[in-house]
Design an enzyme around this catalytic site. Structure first.
Site, PDB file in Angstrom:
ATOM      1  N   ARG A   1       0.809  -1.230   0.000  1.00 32.62           N
ATOM      2  CA  ARG A   1       0.000   0.000   0.000  1.00 32.62           C
ATOM      3  C   ARG A   1       0.840   1.278   0.000  1.00 32.62           C
ATOM      4  O   ARG A   1       0.307   2.370  -0.174  1.00 32.62           O
ATOM      5  CB  ARG A   1      -0.953  -0.005   1.205  1.00 32.62           C
ATOM      6  CG  ARG A   1      -2.186  -0.847   0.958  1.00 32.62           C
ATOM      7  CD  ARG A   1      -3.090  -0.849   2.166  1.00 32.62           C
ATOM      8  NE  ARG A   1      -2.599  -1.726   3.223  1.00 32.62           N
ATOM      9  CZ  ARG A   1      -2.989  -1.656   4.503  1.00 32.62           C
ATOM     10  NH1 ARG A   1      -3.836  -0.724   4.882  1.00 32.62           N
ATOM     11  NH2 ARG A   1      -2.508  -2.500   5.388  1.00 32.62           N
TER      12      ARG A   1
ATOM     13  N   LYS B   1      31.733  29.544   1.549  1.00 31.07           N
ATOM     14  CA  LYS B   1      31.979  28.118   1.343  1.00 31.07           C
ATOM     15  C   LYS B   1      33.427  27.801   1.671  1.00 31.07           C
ATOM     16  O   LYS B   1      34.324  28.517   1.224  1.00 31.07           O
ATOM     17  CB  LYS B   1      31.691  27.751  -0.112  1.00 31.07           C
ATOM     18  CG  LYS B   1      31.841  26.274  -0.400  1.00 31.07           C
ATOM     19  CD  LYS B   1      32.404  25.986  -1.786  1.00 31.07           C
ATOM     20  CE  LYS B   1      33.886  26.251  -1.837  1.00 31.07           C
ATOM     21  NZ  LYS B   1      34.530  25.830  -3.080  1.00 31.07           N
TER      22      LYS B   1
END
Ligand code: UD1
Ligand code: CA
Length: 463
Positions: A18, A353
């Site tokens: 299901r 970064k």
């Protein structure tokens, strides 16, 4: 208190039809962890050293995802829950003592609930202690059938129940603690003569009673513990329930949650007291947040260490370390390898970064700092860019302490800017700038007096 000498079996070989998914049901994530891992953690919390996972459908994927903390046994054909539990016998045949069994689809199950069952089994010496709970609508569940003296007699599956049994509201969540010897005694003798032609683990109960053994029920008030995930809506409900449970724990530890309904905190996140989490904020992975921070709104943090007193406003932060009292946002993007020293200030539309910004650095507007070292108290002007990538490889920019990088500067890496140096606004810097020097790399401003009115006149004549 975790029990010693407790074994555990997780039944996770079923397909989970299901779910309508290529992924085995047990690997669907709830609050960031696979469903089966939640059950594994509950078992470990109760004292099971290495839960045995019975795998079948998608078993290779399950073994890969769960890794080394489990023992695995295969159930090649899904012949029912009784057959699945029997597969664990080869690993647990020498185990003497309690063994908890749970389905692989109940992520809200807790260590406390399992420990309670196991404690009961040890104290009573029952062949099995069955967890039960009551439901106003018991549809689909196995029903607990008791004798006139209220002792447990059997569990009947919904499909096999008589009309009278269908009226029973005490149900089986499929969570048990057996005496191992009793379990291995009854399982091989189960029959599959039922509506589904399966070997039902639930039939072990009747078999124990028939052999003169004793079965006890442990009735739990909190039915949420057993919320089973069979489809994606139940998955969403489990997510909501588990999320609330995690948030509640933090709230009771002194964290303010402005809007729990839009806040996500992963299971392995730690947060210090007096931190306030604003609306629409997600904190994932192995993140630690110190005390007295303000996080959010509209913020996502992943696998980061955030020191005390930090402020993160409307920002995205991943694999970052922020020291005490650092601030970022709104609209900052802090990417992996960023370290922000104490009291650092990162403002709007700044991306950082793989860069180490020492204490007191500020980059308040519109900048890109990538593959860089920035010394303490240096000011990075609006629009500064480190040109870290030449199309082939990445290069570092090293800026000293107390430097001043004028607005809209372009630092072409590899390049070094010395301590205390000043970079004139609008410069493109392609060479190292020594300590205390001015670096200027732009065309000079030329002034032409009276030029503007002359120009306007010319335009009027021709226009
Ligand atoms: C089972 C119980 C039922 C209980 C319900 C609670 C049985 C016969 N019935 O029914 O009384 O009310 O759970 O949710 O036990 N599995 C295997 N191998 C198999 C079959 C199942 O590993 O051959 C695993 C499934 O992956 C799942 C668990 O066992 O994690 C339960 O199986 P499922 O088919 O969901 O049982 P239910 O029909 O829900
Ligand atoms: Ca089920």
């Amino acid at each position: 208190m975790p029990l010693r000498n407790l074994a555990g079996i997780i039944l996770a070989a079923g397909k989970g039809t299901r779910m309508k998914s290529d992924l085995p049901k047990g690997l669907h994530a709830v609050c960031g962890l696979p469903i089966v891992e939640w059950i594994g953690r509950a078992m470990r919390g109760a004292g099971v050293e290495r839960p045995v996972a019975v795998v079948g459908h998608g078993g290779d994927l399950i073994c890969d995802a769960l890794g080394g903390g489990y023992d695995y046994v295969w159930q090649r054909e899904q012949l029912g829950t009784g057959h699945a539990a029997l597969m664990a016998r080869e690993l647990l045949c020498d185990h003497r003592g309690p063994v908890v069994v749970a389905p692989g689809d109940t992520p809200l199950l807790t260590a406390d609930a399992l420990a309670h069952l196991a404690q009961r089994q040890v104290e009573t010496g029952a062949g099995c202690v069955v967890a039960t709970f009551r439901l106003s609508d018991p549809t689909g569940y196995g029903r607990i059938v008791r004798a006139a003296d209220t002792s447990i007699r059997s569990i009947v599956e919904h499909r096999d129940a008589t009309p009278a049994q269908l009226e029973l509201h005490e149900v089986n969540p499929s969570v048990y603690c057996f005496d191992a010897a009793v379990l291995w005694d009854v399982l091989p003798a189960l029959s599959n003569a039922n509506s589904q032609g399966e070997y039902y683990l639930t039939d072990a109960i009747e078999a124990i009673v028939a052999n003169g053994g004793r079965v006890e029920a442990d009735l739990f008030e909190d039915s949420d513990l057993f919320l089973g995930v069979n489809d994606r809506w139940q998955l969403a409900e489990a997510e909501t329930a588990l999320r609330r449970r995690i948030l509640r724990r933090h709230a009771l530890e002194g964290v303010t949650l402005a809007d729990p309904s839009t806040t996500f905190v992963g299971p392995d996140v730690t947060i210090g007291p007096d931190t306030r989490i604003e609306a629409c904020t997600e904190i994932h992975g192995r993140t630690t947040v110190g005390a007295g921070c303000r996080i959010g709104p509209f913020t996502r943090i992943e696998d980061s260490q955030i020191g005390a007193g930090c402020v993160i406003l409307m920002s995205q932060v991943a694999q970052v370390r922020m020291e005490t009292n650092a601030r970022c946002g709104p609209y900052a993007h802090l990417r992996p390898g960023t370290v922000l020293g104490e009291g650092t200030r990162i403002g709007n539309f700044v991306e950082v970064k793989n860069a180490n910004l020492a204490a007191g650095v500020s980059a308040n507007h519109l900048a890109y700092v990538g593959d860089a070292e920035v010394g303490a108290r240096t000011n990075i002007g609006a629009g500064m860019i480190t040109c870290n990538y030449d199309g082939f490889s990445k290069h570092r920019t090293v800026i000293g302490a107390g430097a001043f990088i004028g607005s809209n500067s372009t630092l072409v890496a590899p390049v070094n800017i010395g301590d205390g140096a000043v970079i004139a606004a609008g410069s493109t810097i392609t060479h190292d700038v020594p300590e205390d020097a001015l670096g200027i790399g732009r065309s000079r401003t030329e002034i032409k007096e009276g030029w503007a009115s002359q120009w306007r006149k010319r335009r009027h004549r021709t226009g």
